[in-house]
Design a protein around this motif. Structure first.
Motif, PDB file in Angstrom:
ATOM      1  N   ASN A   1       2.334 -10.982  -7.368  1.00  9.74           N
ATOM      2  CA  ASN A   1       1.111 -10.362  -6.868  1.00  9.74           C
ATOM      3  C   ASN A   1      -0.050 -11.347  -6.748  1.00  9.74           C
ATOM      4  O   ASN A   1      -1.140 -10.959  -6.326  1.00  9.74           O
ATOM      5  N   GLY A   2       0.215 -12.569  -7.162  1.00  8.65           N
ATOM      6  CA  GLY A   2      -0.868 -13.545  -7.131  1.00  8.65           C
ATOM      7  C   GLY A   2      -1.982 -13.214  -8.093  1.00  8.65           C
ATOM      8  O   GLY A   2      -3.135 -13.649  -7.889  1.00  8.65           O
ATOM      9  N   GLY A   3      -1.679 -12.400  -9.094  1.00  5.03           N
ATOM     10  CA  GLY A   3      -2.680 -12.041 -10.103  1.00  5.03           C
ATOM     11  C   GLY A   3      -3.733 -11.081  -9.595  1.00  5.03           C
ATOM     12  O   GLY A   3      -4.776 -10.899 -10.236  1.00  5.03           O
ATOM     13  N   ARG A   4      -3.457 -10.433  -8.461  1.00  2.34           N
ATOM     14  CA  ARG A   4      -4.461  -9.533  -7.882  1.00  2.34           C
ATOM     15  C   ARG A   4      -3.748  -8.383  -7.169  1.00  2.34           C
ATOM     16  O   ARG A   4      -2.745  -8.575  -6.493  1.00  2.34           O
ATOM     17  N   LEU A   5      -4.280  -7.146  -7.299  1.00  2.00           N
ATOM     18  CA  LEU A   5      -3.707  -5.970  -6.655  1.00  2.00           C
ATOM     19  C   LEU A   5      -4.603  -5.527  -5.504  1.00  2.00           C
ATOM     20  O   LEU A   5      -5.838  -5.633  -5.578  1.00  2.00           O
ATOM     21  N   ASP A   6      -3.958  -5.006  -4.470  1.00  2.00           N
ATOM     22  CA  ASP A   6      -4.700  -4.457  -3.325  1.00  2.00           C
ATOM     23  C   ASP A   6      -4.964  -2.983  -3.623  1.00  2.00           C
ATOM     24  O   ASP A   6      -4.130  -2.115  -3.360  1.00  2.00           O
ATOM     25  N   LEU A   7      -6.102  -2.690  -4.168  1.00  2.00           N
ATOM     26  CA  LEU A   7      -6.398  -1.314  -4.569  1.00  2.00           C
ATOM     27  C   LEU A   7      -6.710  -0.417  -3.378  1.00  2.00           C
ATOM     28  O   LEU A   7      -6.687   0.809  -3.500  1.00  2.00           O
ATOM     29  N   SER A   8      -6.969  -0.997  -2.243  1.00  2.00           N
ATOM     30  CA  SER A   8      -7.275  -0.176  -1.066  1.00  2.00           C
ATOM     31  C   SER A   8      -6.025   0.429  -0.468  1.00  2.00           C
ATOM     32  O   SER A   8      -6.097   1.367   0.327  1.00  2.00           O
TER      33      SER A   8
END
Length: 585
Positions: free
Chosen positions: A576-583
């Motif tokens: 995830n590259g340390g980040r989530l797409d919350l949208s």
């Protein structure tokens, strides 16, 4: 034959048997008068020949008037015809007949005026071949009273004057040995919230509470029952000739005494009690001991507390089986902590404004080699009951710090949260244990968070604040977990130097309803106190949108990421590259 002044002529039979002269008689009398203890000389038939002056001086004359030729044996029985008196007379006769060498008997003597009873040690010695006997009477009243007082104190509680643990077991065992084995019931009562009274008002007030409670229990029990105190706030009622049904009614009467507030330190306090019952039916053939009955009632009391306090529970064999399973589980958990039989899973914590995974919460897991998966909801309470919370938490701290350092070295820096029990605050070792874990792993203190539940922090907010403040000085942040699940004083909680309020999942579940206003209030409280807020238990996209709209800083839950083993979390982070797409919702 004439005598000199002060001489007393012995009876003719005495002079003949001993060859005594008048001067010898005076010598005998002088010897008797020289004795400090009341003393009499008896002929072989038990008739009084002489009584010394100490007899009259000690007041014995008033209790047993001595006349020449009086029957000492009859006088002894007239004072009190009991086993001691009958033994004394029997042995004195045997002594006069040469069948024994001495007599030694302790006996009580009532005062004819109604004053307290006196006790004497009666000693008899044979002085010639004919059978004359000298009997001395040593007053041992002070010693007997001291022994009786000591014996009473050894068997009674000094605070409430109720039978203590030792005496209670004696009474219960005696009841269980009664012929025909009558029905016997034991009630084990524990005061709910007694520790709070002691801690907040002082031990003197706590002692007064126990005295008041003792009086109330005596008032509601039957005359044939016995109320005793085991220690602390634990009371036992021995109910004689009482089956389990009757014991439940008695327990309800005991609980009803708590409906009236206690007047303590000039203020009224309302308390409650948890009561366990163990009963033995009438005529039961099984061998039962007092320790068995009290232990079973104790187990039932703990079951009553576990059910929500202010309850009554009757012991059943299933309770004992459950306890034995927990004891076995505790032993295996102790081994698992020592031998590395536990693992940690890590649940992501997401910053909702950016979708960045900033940290994880470390959650302990136990895959038992024989029992299989054992959930925290089962083994954590066992750890709390068997003094394993501290070693368990130390293991979690050490393992979490080592894993966080390993992730850092792999290029995945996160902040790891570890749950701390209120028990750890009480020990005062929390700061040292955290430092030991950090130093052992070589981890930056800023990468560790300690989490304490709202209710645990509220148990002793001053102690929590002190230790959290020290941790903050070291660089370790503290979070308040499950906020909103308890009924704590906000004034006390906001004084704790925490960095994040974690909103309980019960509020997040109802975020679209009235709970939304509560979440907004918690978020505002956090902001007002310079803290951030984290929504726990986010299970759906809708809940996530709602907590974001309400201003939460972070979120955590299955919708964002499940708890994962360390290696799986590392792969998940890299994917995830340390980040989530919350949208993406």
């Amino acid at each position: 034959m004439t005598t000199t002044p002060g001489e007393r002529e012995l009876p003719l039979d005495v002079r003949r048997s001993t060859g005594s002269s008048g001067r010898d008689a005076a010598l005998v009398e002088a010897v008797l008068d020289a004795l400090a203890s009341p003393t009499v000389l008896l002929d072989p038939a038990g008739r009084v020949v002489l009584a010394n002056s100490a007899w009259t001086a000690a007041g014995v004359e008033r209790q047993a008037p001595i006349l020449p030729g009086a029957d000492y044996h009859a006088l002894a029985l007239a004072l009190r015809d009991d086993e001691d008196a009958r033994r004394l007379v029997r042995e004195l006769r045997e002594l006069a007949d040469g069948e024994r060498t001495e007599v030694s008997v302790d006996r009580s003597v009532p005062d004819p005026t109604g004053a307290a009873t006196s006790w004497f040690h009666v000693q008899g010695s044979r002085i010639d071949q004919v059978g004359h006997v000298v009997v001395t009477h040593v007053d041992i009243t002070a010693r007997v009273l001291a022994e009786k007082a000591s014996a009473w104190q050894a068997r009674h509680d000094s605070l409430t004057e109720l039978p203590n643990r030792t005496h209670l077991h004696e009474l219960i065992d005696a009841e269980l040995r009664r012929p025909g084995r009558p029905a016997v019931a034991v009630l084990f009562l524990d005061v709910d919230g007694f520790k709070d009274v002691n801690d907040s008002l002082g031990h003197e007030v706590g002692d007064e509470l126990l005295r008041q409670l003792a009086g109330r229990l005596l008032a509601v029990t039957r005359g044939q029952d016995t109320v005793g105190r085991l220690g602390g706030d634990e009371f036992v009622v021995l109910s004689r000739d009482c089956e389990a049904d009757g014991a439940e009614l008695l327990a309800q009467r005991c609980q009803a005494t708590f409906e009236q507030p206690f007047d303590l330190g000039g203020r009224t306090h309302r308390l409650s009690a948890s009561i366990g019952i163990a009963a033995v039916p009438a005529g039961s053939p099984a061998e039962v001991r007092s320790t068995d009955l009290v232990r079973d009632a104790d187990l039932a009391m703990y079951a009553a507390k576990a059910a929500g306090r202010n309850r009554v529970r009757v012991f059943s064999p299933e309770l004992r089986d459950s306890v034995q399973r927990k004891v076995q589980l505790a032993s295996e958990l102790r081994d698992a902590i020592a031998d590395g039989g536990l693992t940690l899973h890590y649940q992501p914590v997401v910053e909702v404004a950016t979708g960045r995974v900033t940290g994880v919460e470390a959650l302990v897991r136990w895959q038992h080699p024989e029992r299989g998966w054992i959930g925290p909801c089962e083994f954590v309470p066992v750890a709390e009951q068997h003094d394993l919370v501290i070693p368990l938490t130390r293991w979690v701290l050490g393992e979490a710090c080592r894993q966080t350092a390993a992730w850092r070295d792999d290029g995945v820096p996160v902040v790891t949260g570890v749950n701390i029990s209120a028990v750890h605050l009480v020990t005062g070792t929390l700061v040292d244990d955290v430092l030991t874990a950090l130093q052992g792993a070589g981890l930056d203190p800023r990468q560790l968070v300690v989490e304490l539940t709202e209710t645990s922090a509220a148990e002793d907010p001053a102690r929590a604040a002190q230790q959290f403040r020290r941790l903050r000085e070291l660089g370790v942040e503290s979070w308040i977990d499950d906020f909103g699940s308890g009924f704590s004083s906000l004034g006390r909680l906001v004084a704790i130097p925490a960095g994040v309020l974690k909103i309980d999942r019960s509020l997040v579940t109802g975020a679209d309803g009235p709970a939304g206003a509560a979440i907004a209030a918690v978020v505002g409280l956090a902001q007002g106190c310079g803290m951030r807020s984290l929504a726990e238990g986010v299970e759906t996209a809708g809940q996530l949108r709602r907590v974001v709209d309400l201003g939460c800083s972070y979120a955590q839950g299955f919708h964002l990421g499940r708890p994962m083993p360390a290696e799986e979390f590392l792969g998940w982070m890299r994917a995830n590259g340390g980040r989530l797409d919350l949208s993406a919702g």
